[in-house]
Design a protein around this motif. Structure first.
Motif, mmCIF file in Angstrom:
data_model
loop_
_atom_site.group_PDB
_atom_site.id
_atom_site.type_symbol
_atom_site.label_atom_id
_atom_site.label_comp_id
_atom_site.label_asym_id
_atom_site.label_seq_id
_atom_site.Cartn_x
_atom_site.Cartn_y
_atom_site.Cartn_z
ATOM 1 N N LYS A 100 47.869 29.548 30.608
ATOM 2 C CA LYS A 100 47.635 29.739 32.060
ATOM 3 C C LYS A 100 47.366 28.483 32.715
ATOM 4 N N VAL A 101 47.880 28.322 33.897
ATOM 5 C CA VAL A 101 47.400 27.103 34.740
ATOM 6 C C VAL A 101 46.905 28.063 36.024
ATOM 7 N N ARG A 102 45.571 27.671 36.440
ATOM 8 C CA ARG A 102 45.087 28.392 37.625
ATOM 9 C C ARG A 102 44.123 27.401 38.171
ATOM 10 N N CYS A 103 43.994 27.616 39.538
ATOM 11 C CA CYS A 103 42.904 26.796 40.143
ATOM 12 C C CYS A 103 41.556 27.339 39.667
ATOM 13 N N TRP A 104 40.379 26.707 39.809
ATOM 14 C CA TRP A 104 39.010 26.985 39.371
ATOM 15 C C TRP A 104 38.814 28.261 40.027
ATOM 16 N N ARG A 105 38.866 28.446 41.203
ATOM 17 C CA ARG A 105 38.340 29.598 42.209
ATOM 18 C C ARG A 105 39.189 30.993 41.434
ATOM 19 N N ASP A 106 40.608 30.712 41.372
ATOM 20 C CA ASP A 106 41.297 31.908 40.811
ATOM 21 C C ASP A 106 40.974 32.105 39.314
ATOM 22 N N ALA A 107 40.563 31.186 38.676
ATOM 23 C CA ALA A 107 39.972 31.491 37.346
ATOM 24 C C ALA A 107 38.877 32.116 37.163
ATOM 25 N N MET A 108 38.102 31.758 37.904
ATOM 26 C CA MET A 108 36.469 32.519 38.005
ATOM 27 C C MET A 108 36.828 34.033 38.509
ATOM 28 N N ALA A 109 37.651 34.153 39.478
ATOM 29 C CA ALA A 109 37.945 35.211 39.941
ATOM 30 C C ALA A 109 38.425 36.340 38.804
ATOM 31 N N ASP A 110 39.460 35.767 37.996
ATOM 32 C CA ASP A 110 39.812 36.391 36.908
ATOM 33 C C ASP A 110 38.920 36.661 35.855
ATOM 34 N N GLU A 111 37.935 35.984 35.318
ATOM 35 C CA GLU A 111 36.990 35.983 34.694
ATOM 36 C C GLU A 111 35.991 37.084 35.134
ATOM 37 N N ALA A 112 35.735 37.297 36.294
ATOM 38 C CA ALA A 112 34.823 38.234 36.834
ATOM 39 C C ALA A 112 35.483 39.563 36.770
ATOM 40 N N ALA A 113 36.603 39.768 37.079
ATOM 41 C CA ALA A 113 37.214 40.857 36.946
ATOM 42 C C ALA A 113 37.503 41.341 35.154
ATOM 43 N N LEU A 114 37.401 40.443 34.405
ATOM 44 C CA LEU A 114 37.521 40.793 32.815
ATOM 45 C C LEU A 114 36.138 41.215 32.554
ATOM 46 N N GLN A 115 35.000 40.692 33.118
ATOM 47 C CA GLN A 115 33.579 41.238 32.811
ATOM 48 C C GLN A 115 33.434 42.569 33.527
ATOM 49 N N ASP A 116 34.094 43.002 34.657
ATOM 50 C CA ASP A 116 33.980 44.356 35.270
ATOM 51 C C ASP A 116 34.625 45.428 34.436
ATOM 52 N N LYS A 117 35.355 45.142 33.424
ATOM 53 C CA LYS A 117 36.133 46.135 32.733
ATOM 54 C C LYS A 117 35.116 46.553 31.493
#
Length: 129
Positions: free
Chosen positions: A112-129
């Motif tokens: 995957k290629v993502r900007c930093w902000r979007d990648a951090m949002a993805d990580e936060a969403a994974l932590q919420d699961k």
């Protein structure tokens, strides 16, 4: 960051030596190591194994060299890999290569290629699961 004993290799950010890991590497690919490396120092594969990591975020100075090599090696080792597109770059004369790697080669390899902000949002969403 760069070859030790040459100017510019030092880390410029503060590192919490009790909680952060610093991996010294001698090759473009941060996953490559020799048997001697494995015995004499912490390596990226050994640290990721110890942490039971499944995802790897990659950033760095040179997209068409270390970033590319490390991202592809991580994907080959079955990690979920994201390259932070706004936290990597290359020399001006390699801009076309930089773009081709981010837009074609890495996604074709499952990275995957993502900007930093979007990648951090993805990580936060994974932590919420």
């Amino acid at each position: 960051v760069s070859t030790q004993s040459t100017g510019g290799w030092e880390l410029y950010l503060s590192v919490d030596k009790e909680n952060d890991y610093v991996v010294a590497k001698d090759e473009h690919d941060a996953f490559s190591l020799t048997d001697e490396d494995a015995l004499s120092r912490a390596t990226l594969p050994s640290i990721l194994s110890k942490l039971a990591a499944k995802r790897v975020l990659v950033c760095g100075f040179v997209t068409n060299n270390c970033v590319r090599s490390t991202a592809l090696a991580a994907a080959q080792q079955q990690f979920d890999v994201t390259v932070l597109s706004d936290a990597t770059g290359t020399a001006q004369y390699n801009e076309k290569q930089h773009t081709a790697i981010l837009e074609c080669e890495l996604p074709d390899a499952g990275v995957k290629v993502r900007c930093w902000r979007d990648a951090m949002a993805d990580e936060a969403a994974l932590q919420d699961k």
